[in-house]
Design an enzyme around this catalytic site. Structure first.
Site, short mmCIF file in Angstrom:
data_model
loop_
_atom_site.label_atom_id
_atom_site.label_comp_id
_atom_site.label_asym_id
_atom_site.label_seq_id
_atom_site.Cartn_x
_atom_site.Cartn_y
_atom_site.Cartn_z
N ALA A 270 0.84 -1.28 -0.03
CA ALA A 270 -0.07 0.17 -0.19
C ALA A 270 0.85 1.38 0.07
CB ALA A 270 -1.09 -0.02 1.25
N GLU B 281 10.21 2.78 7.15
CA GLU B 281 10.16 1.33 7.45
C GLU B 281 10.84 0.84 8.67
OE1 GLU B 281 9.01 -2.22 7.76
OE2 GLU B 281 8.03 -1.03 6.03
N GLU C 262 -3.26 -14.48 -4.48
CA GLU C 262 -4.05 -14.73 -5.51
C GLU C 262 -4.61 -13.44 -6.26
OE1 GLU C 262 -5.88 -18.75 -3.34
OE2 GLU C 262 -6.56 -16.73 -3.05
N TYR D 214 -17.37 -10.34 -0.24
CA TYR D 214 -16.42 -11.31 -1.14
C TYR D 214 -17.47 -11.99 -2.01
CZ TYR D 214 -11.77 -11.77 0.51
OH TYR D 214 -10.28 -11.68 0.88
N VAL E 140 7.84 4.44 13.53
CA VAL E 140 7.07 5.52 13.96
C VAL E 140 6.20 5.01 15.02
CG1 VAL E 140 5.19 7.29 13.33
CG2 VAL E 140 7.21 6.44 11.76
N SER F 166 -1.37 -4.77 10.26
CA SER F 166 -0.85 -5.64 9.36
C SER F 166 -0.99 -7.13 9.78
CB SER F 166 0.77 -5.52 9.49
OG SER F 166 1.49 -6.52 8.90
N THR G 66 -6.65 -8.88 0.08
CA THR G 66 -6.32 -8.85 -1.49
C THR G 66 -5.06 -7.69 -1.87
OG1 THR G 66 -7.98 -7.25 -2.17
CG2 THR G 66 -8.68 -9.66 -2.23
N SER H 77 -5.15 -2.90 -1.08
CA SER H 77 -3.89 -2.22 -0.83
C SER H 77 -3.76 -0.96 -1.80
CB SER H 77 -2.58 -3.14 -0.69
OG SER H 77 -2.88 -3.94 0.65
#
Length: 591
Positions: A33, A56, A82, A201, A250, A292, A508, A512
């Protein structure tokens, strides 16, 4: 920000946003993302790369889209991605990202050519009795009652599903069907997960119902997602001068509220063990990946089980979101997703074959040469009678660019981690890599007397426990997930699987990238439409096709109906006779 469809806006380039040269961007996290947001800032926002900073906490990018060769452990993949042809935002992005392997083509080009030349489909989706074909035979095996329950869920309003579980809206007959077996193993749904996410979905992928039994709806990258998707994006951004700052955590974003506006005014971070703060102005755009699915993952090895030593809510990105959320209700409720670890964990393992003893058992099931360089299993193979509900897959090999030609990399996962296995009488979460390999070989059909030696000497296994892997499926209500750009925010946005956008589905790659695109287009006021979620849910052709295929090809005239409903149906059929409606229903085998 607004939505669009069609190729008029898809092919257009926006004008340079006003004031962009005075703005900077701070992106917290280097997952898909965040990298996508940086790419949209460069491509559509036309922001100079040196004004974009990616912070990061780990020493490398990629987030959950991983695939590494650890020098001490070997090949590791925590999961795979997928994908399908109607990931509108994802392909909008990757049409602009150059391939690292083929000069003068995009990542989308090489992906498109690969999947055209080597389409994905499974020849044995489900096994039982130690590697034997379960003969689900592409059938959903749903009763009329189960079909009606699923159809009712499809038409239920979102607000009527808030905080409800799947088991609250679907019954025992549904859970016994092949449909649920395909579904739960493919998407990792549990019956205590969100009924709302289940409905979204079904609506989102209604055009792929017919491809669910053999996974022909799916498309895959050439290599693991880190090498196929992440590294080309990083290369693109580095060539534009984007600043990557690793080993930087962060811990909070502080806000000032004035005149109805919420302004991110300060970043609080830890860098190389030192705490510091970074003052911000309204020209500093902040993008935070909140939550996450792979946070605090732990690895084992052949002789050690991974340790689940995470406390609920623990982990850098979760604690960051919790700190932000304390400041305003519009920033969501992270504890709804991260405080029930028994409900959100499962375990995967990467098995690398070391010689020629195991591949013939794989080939017997997938019915393809696993060393051909083409599709192997065609997606996951689920062991229906496995107490762990084990599934495994072999993607195109080599799965890593540097993988030896005589080795296969296999991904294995178990949905139930607290149940003793069939061969190894221990819960998966307590098993070493050696023991997980034995359980997998048992379900491949390897003779029992050969399993211990083959697991020890013919394979290498790295298990991975992920405490938050299905956190985004937890039952939720409005406001639990914050909006991409929360109300009143002028320089702040959330990204990723725990930000909220309409109609799309979490877990998926598209989700993101969609949240990234919406965030950038909103904060920079980019004058170009974000592609809306593919509209198959509103397409009568897709609905008719799915209705018939869900019932394994049976026509509605074959349904057992009460007398009055049968009478009404017959009257309706007479009214339709000779019309285009009758023609349409015949074309899709409804009647």
């Amino acid at each position: 920000m607004y939505y669009s469809n069609g190729n008029y806006e898809a092919f257009a380039r926006p004008l340079k946003p006003a004031g962009v040269d005075e703005k900077s961007a701070w992106l917290v996290g280097a997952g898909l993302a965040s990298l996508a947001a940086a790419c949209f800032l460069v491509r559509d926002g036309q922001m100079k790369g040196e004004r974009i900073h990616i912070l990061e906490e780990l020493p490398l990018p990629g987030g959950a889209c991983d695939g590494i060769c650890d020098p001490t452990k070997g090949f590791i993949i925590r999961g795979g991605r997928e994908m399908e042809n109607h990931f509108e935002c994802l392909w909008d992005l990757f049409r602009s990202i150059p391939s690292l392997e083929t000069p003068d083509v995009s990542v989308l080009d090489e992906y498109y050519w690969l999947n055209k030349a080597d389409p994905n489909y499974s020849l044995m989706r489900v096994t039982e009795r130690r590697g034997q074909d379960a003969h689900t035979d592409k059938k959903f095996a749903m009763s009329d009652k189960a079909c009606m329950e699923l159809m009712q869920l499809f038409f239920t309003r979102d607000e009527d599903l808030y905080d409800k579980k799947i088991s609250d809206v679907l019954g025992e007959e549904f859970f016994k069907s092949n449909f649920w077996l395909y579904w739960r193993s493919m998407f990792a749904f549990e019956d205590w997960h969100s009924a709302l996410e289940m409905k979204l979905y079904v609506q989102r992928f209604i055009h792929h119902i017919g491809g669910l039994p053999d996974l022909s709806a799916l498309k895959f990258t050439k290599y693991n997602q880190y090498e196929s998707l992440i590294l080309p994006m990083v290369d693109y951004l580095e060539k534009h001068g984007v600043d990557f700052v690793y080993n930087t955590r962060v811990t909070n974003v502080l806000f000032q509220k004035r005149g109805g506006k919420k302004v991110a005014s300060q970043l609080v971070l830890e860098q190389n063990g030192q705490a510091r703060t970074l003052p911000l102005t309204e020209n500093d755009l902040v993008f935070v990946t909140n939550g996450s699915c792979t946070e605090n993952s732990s690895l084992g090895d052949d002789d050690h089980a991974p340790v689940l030593n995470t406390q609920p809510g623990q982990g850098g990105c979760w604690q960051l979101w919790r700190n932000i959320a304390k400041q305003d209700p519009a920033f969501g409720r992270p504890d709804k997703f991260c405080t029930d670890l028994p409900a959100t964990n499962w375990e995967s393992a990467t098995v690398t074959t070391l010689d020629g003893r195991i591949p013939p058992y794989i080939q017997k099931i997938c019915q393809r040469d696993p060393f051909s360089g083409k599709v192997v299993t065609g997606g996951i193979v689920t062991c229906r009678d496995s107490k762990w509900l084990m599934s495994w897959t072999v993607n195109r090999q080599p799965h890593f660019k540097d993988q030896p030609k005589d080795q296969l990399v296999v991904w294995v996962y178990g949905l139930f981690t607290d149940v003793p296995g069939d061969y190894v009488k221990k819960p998966m979460r307590q098993c070493t890599g050696y023991e997980i390999t034995q359980e997998w070989l048992y379900h491949l059909g390897v003779p029992v007397q050969d399993i211990p030696d083959m697991a020890r000497n013919s394979a290498h296994c790295i298990p991975c426990m992920m405490p938050y892997i299905t956190a985004f499926f937890m039952p939720r209500t409005q406001g639990d997930r914050p909006q991409v750009v929360p109300e009143g925010c002028v320089n702040f946005a959330f990204l990723g699987q725990f930000a909220d956008t309409v109609r799309d589905t979490v877990f998926t790659t598209e989700y993101s990238v969609r949240t990234a695109m919406e965030a950038v287009y909103t904060l920079l006021d980019v004058d170009r439409g974000v592609p809306e979620v593919w509209g198959s849910v509103y397409d009568v052709r897709a609905l008719l096709d799915a209705t018939v295929k869900m019932r394994d090809g049976k026509k509605i005239t074959d349904m057992k109906l009460p007398f009055m409903l049968r009478f009404v149906l017959n009257k309706a059929l007479k009214k339709m006779h000779g019309t285009v409606i009758e023609e349409l229903m015949q074309r899709y085998h409804v009647i």
